[in-house]
Design a protein around this motif. Structure first.
Motif, PDB file in Angstrom:
ATOM      1  N   ALA A 147       0.852  -1.176   0.019  1.00  0.00           N
ATOM      2  CA  ALA A 147      -0.067  -0.046   0.006  1.00  0.00           C
ATOM      3  C   ALA A 147       0.836   1.234  -0.028  1.00  0.00           C
ATOM      4  O   ALA A 147       0.518   2.350  -0.415  1.00  0.00           O
ATOM      5  N   GLY A 148       2.066   1.174   0.540  1.00  0.00           N
ATOM      6  CA  GLY A 148       2.937   2.238   0.607  1.00  0.00           C
ATOM      7  C   GLY A 148       4.302   1.928   1.044  1.00  0.00           C
ATOM      8  O   GLY A 148       4.570   0.772   1.554  1.00  0.00           O
ATOM      9  N   HIS A 149       5.212   3.217   1.044  1.00  0.00           N
ATOM     10  CA  HIS A 149       6.469   2.933   1.571  1.00  0.00           C
ATOM     11  C   HIS A 149       7.237   3.914   2.027  1.00  0.00           C
ATOM     12  O   HIS A 149       6.592   5.271   1.427  1.00  0.00           O
ATOM     13  N   GLU A 150       8.230   4.206   2.663  1.00  0.00           N
ATOM     14  CA  GLU A 150       9.007   5.319   3.032  1.00  0.00           C
ATOM     15  C   GLU A 150      10.282   5.114   3.078  1.00  0.00           C
ATOM     16  O   GLU A 150      10.719   3.979   3.500  1.00  0.00           O
ATOM     17  N   VAL A 151      11.270   5.849   2.851  1.00  0.00           N
ATOM     18  CA  VAL A 151      12.628   5.641   3.125  1.00  0.00           C
ATOM     19  C   VAL A 151      12.928   6.661   4.163  1.00  0.00           C
ATOM     20  O   VAL A 151      12.955   7.890   4.307  1.00  0.00           O
ATOM     21  N   ILE A 152      13.343   6.157   5.264  1.00  0.00           N
ATOM     22  CA  ILE A 152      13.591   7.050   6.662  1.00  0.00           C
ATOM     23  C   ILE A 152      15.146   7.464   6.508  1.00  0.00           C
ATOM     24  O   ILE A 152      16.066   6.849   5.855  1.00  0.00           O
ATOM     25  N   ASP A 153      15.169   8.649   6.955  1.00  0.00           N
ATOM     26  CA  ASP A 153      16.339   9.533   7.214  1.00  0.00           C
ATOM     27  C   ASP A 153      17.202   9.057   8.347  1.00  0.00           C
ATOM     28  O   ASP A 153      16.991   8.250   9.045  1.00  0.00           O
ATOM     29  N   ALA A 154      18.528   9.587   8.158  1.00  0.00           N
ATOM     30  CA  ALA A 154      19.510   9.016   9.207  1.00  0.00           C
ATOM     31  C   ALA A 154      19.120   9.266  10.738  1.00  0.00           C
ATOM     32  O   ALA A 154      19.390   8.495  11.408  1.00  0.00           O
ATOM     33  N   GLU A 155      18.458  10.359  10.986  1.00  0.00           N
ATOM     34  CA  GLU A 155      18.000  10.613  12.266  1.00  0.00           C
ATOM     35  C   GLU A 155      16.970   9.407  12.882  1.00  0.00           C
ATOM     36  O   GLU A 155      16.910   9.003  13.782  1.00  0.00           O
ATOM     37  N   SER A 156      15.937   9.460  11.720  1.00  0.00           N
ATOM     38  CA  SER A 156      15.003   8.352  12.086  1.00  0.00           C
ATOM     39  C   SER A 156      15.728   6.940  12.332  1.00  0.00           C
ATOM     40  O   SER A 156      15.301   6.008  13.283  1.00  0.00           O
TER      41      SER A 156
END
Length: 349
Positions: free
Chosen positions: A259-268
Motif C-alpha cells: 500500500a505504501g513505503h517510505e525511506v527513513i532518514d539518518a535521524e529516524s
C-alpha cells in the motif's frame, strides 16, 4: 501467491531465511494441511538456514495432542501460546474465551510432541487484576517449566470496547504504579525460577530466546506477508494493503500488495536503532551515538571513568559499570522508563 511475489522481488539477494514466524490473529484456525502446505511453500520459495527457528502462535483452545504432533511433523519447532492470565475473571475482562488451565495443558502436550521451544504469553494490568491475581498467573505458568515467557503490560487502545468501558466508569483504569509493581514482581519471580530477561518484556531459559524477535530488536531485515503486514529492508519500510479482500485481489493479480513505503532518514534510523536495541539485555554500544569518551564537562576523551554528559539525566536508569565499559544497559528501573532513556541518548523527542 504473495510469497512467490516476494521471492521474485528478492531474487538474487543471496540471503537465506533465518526464521519464520506465523502469527498475528490465530493461525491455528487454519487446518493442519493448510499450515503444512504454507510452510512447504516457504521452503520451495526461499532457502532456510539449517536449524532455522519456525514459530507458530496459537490460541490454546484450538489445540489438542494430535494437532500439535501434526504441526511438529510439518516443521514447526517453536510454539507461542496466548495464556494471558491464569485467572478466569481476568480472562473474561480481556475477552479471552479459553479456560485458565487450557494453556498449561497445551504447553505440556507441546513438550511431549517434541517442540524445541514452548513460550507462554502473559498480560498484566487488566482492570480489576490484583497483585495477587498476577502472582498466581506467574506461578501457574512457571509450574510447567516453559522454555520462554513474555509478559506485556496491557495497553487500552482508544476506540476499543474496553476503552469505552473505562471511560464510562465500568472498569477501573490501571495505574502506572500498579503496572510497575507487577513488572517488578514478574522479574523477581521469573529470575528466581531460573529465567533470564533478555528483552524488556521477555524472559527465557539459556539458549531459548526467540531469535525471530531478536532480529527485530537488532535492526535486521524482514519481509511481512499478509494483509496489513509490514516489511523492513535497510532504510526502506513497506506496508501491505490492510483490507483482506483488497490485499487478496492485488496478490491474485500478480501484484505485490504494497500500500505504501517510505525511506527513513539518518535521524529516524538512529532513533529506531536505539529504541529497539536498548530493550535488549546487552544494550547498545555508546560509540554508536557518537562523541565517544565525552566527559561530563563535554570535552571528548576527558577523565576516563567520568559519566558522559548525555548520560547524566539517566543515571540510575543505566548500569554504571556497563557505561564505563562503553555500553548502555538498562537497570530494572530503567526498563520501566526505556522511552526516557531513548530520548536522552539520542536527543530526539
Amino acid at each position: 501467491r504473495e510469497i512467490d511475489l516476494a521471492a521474485r522481488a528478492l531474487a538474487g539477494d543471496g540471503r537465506a531465511l533465518t526464521s519464520v514466524f506465523l502469527g498475528g490473529g490465530t493461525p491455528t484456525m487454519a487446518t493442519d494441511d493448510e499450515l503444512a502446505g504454507l510452510l512447504e511453500h516457504l521452503h520451495r520459495s526461499f532457502a532456510l538456514v539449517p536449524g532455522a527457528e519456525i514459530t507458530i502462535e496459537a490460541n490454546p483452545e484450538t489445540l489438542d495432542e494430535r494437532r500439535l504432533a501434526n504441526l511438529r511433523a510439518a516443521g514447526f519447532n517453536r510454539l507461542s501460546l496466548g495464556m494471558q492470565s491464569g485467572d478466569e475473571r481476568v480472562l473474561a475482562t480481556l475477552e479471552r474465551r479459553h479456560r485458565p488451565g487450557r494453556a498449561v495443558q497445551a504447553a505440556r502436550w507441546a513438550h511431549r510432541a517434541g517442540f524445541d521451544n514452548v513460550s507462554l504469553d502473559l498480560i498484566y494490568g487488566a482492570p480489576g487484576e490484583s497483585l495477587e491475581d498476577w502472582e498466581h498467573s506467574l506461578e501457574a505458568a512457571v509450574e510447567i517449566s516453559p522454555d520462554h515467557l513474555s509478559a506485556y503490560g496491557l495497553v487500552i487502545e482508544e476506540g476499543t470496547r474496553m476503552w469505552a468501558q473505562v471511560r464510562r466508569g465500568e472498569l477501573p483504569m490501571p495505574s502506572d504504579d500498579d503496572e510497575a509493581a507487577k513488572y517488578e514482581l514478574a522479574d523477581r519471580l521469573l529470575t528466581d525460577a531460573g529465567y533470564e530477561w533478555y528483552e524488556i518484556s521477555n524472559w527465557a531459559r539459556p539458549s531459548h530466546e526467540c531469535q525471530h524477535n531478536r532480529a527485530y530488536w537488532q535492526d535486521w531485515d524482514w519481509w511481512g506477508a499478509g494483509p496489513g503486514a509490514h516489511s523492513h529492508l535497510g532504510d526502506v519500510r513497506l506496508w501491505n494493503t490492510k483490507h483482506p479482500l483488497a490485499w487478496a485481489a492485488q496478490a491474485l493479480d500478480s501484484r505485490l500488495p504494497v500500500a505504501g513505503h517510505e525511506v527513513i532518514d539518518a535521524e529516524s534510523r538512529l532513533l529506531e536503532r536505539v529504541m529497539l536495541g536498548i530493550r535488549l539485555r546487552e544494550g547498545i554500544a555508546l560509540a554508536e551515538l557518537g562523541e565517544p569518551g565525552e566527559g561530563d564537562d563535554g570535552v571528548p576523551g576527558s577523565s576516563p571513568g567520568r559519566t558522559p554528559r548525555r548520560l547524566v539525566p539517566v543515571v540510575g536508569l543505566l548500569d554504571g559499570a556497563a557505561a564505563l565499559r562503553g555500553r548502555a544497559i538498562l537497570t530494572l528501573r530503567g526498563r520501566l522508563m526505556a522511552d526516557t532513556v531513548t530520548r536522552a541518548l539520542t536527543g530526539i523527542d
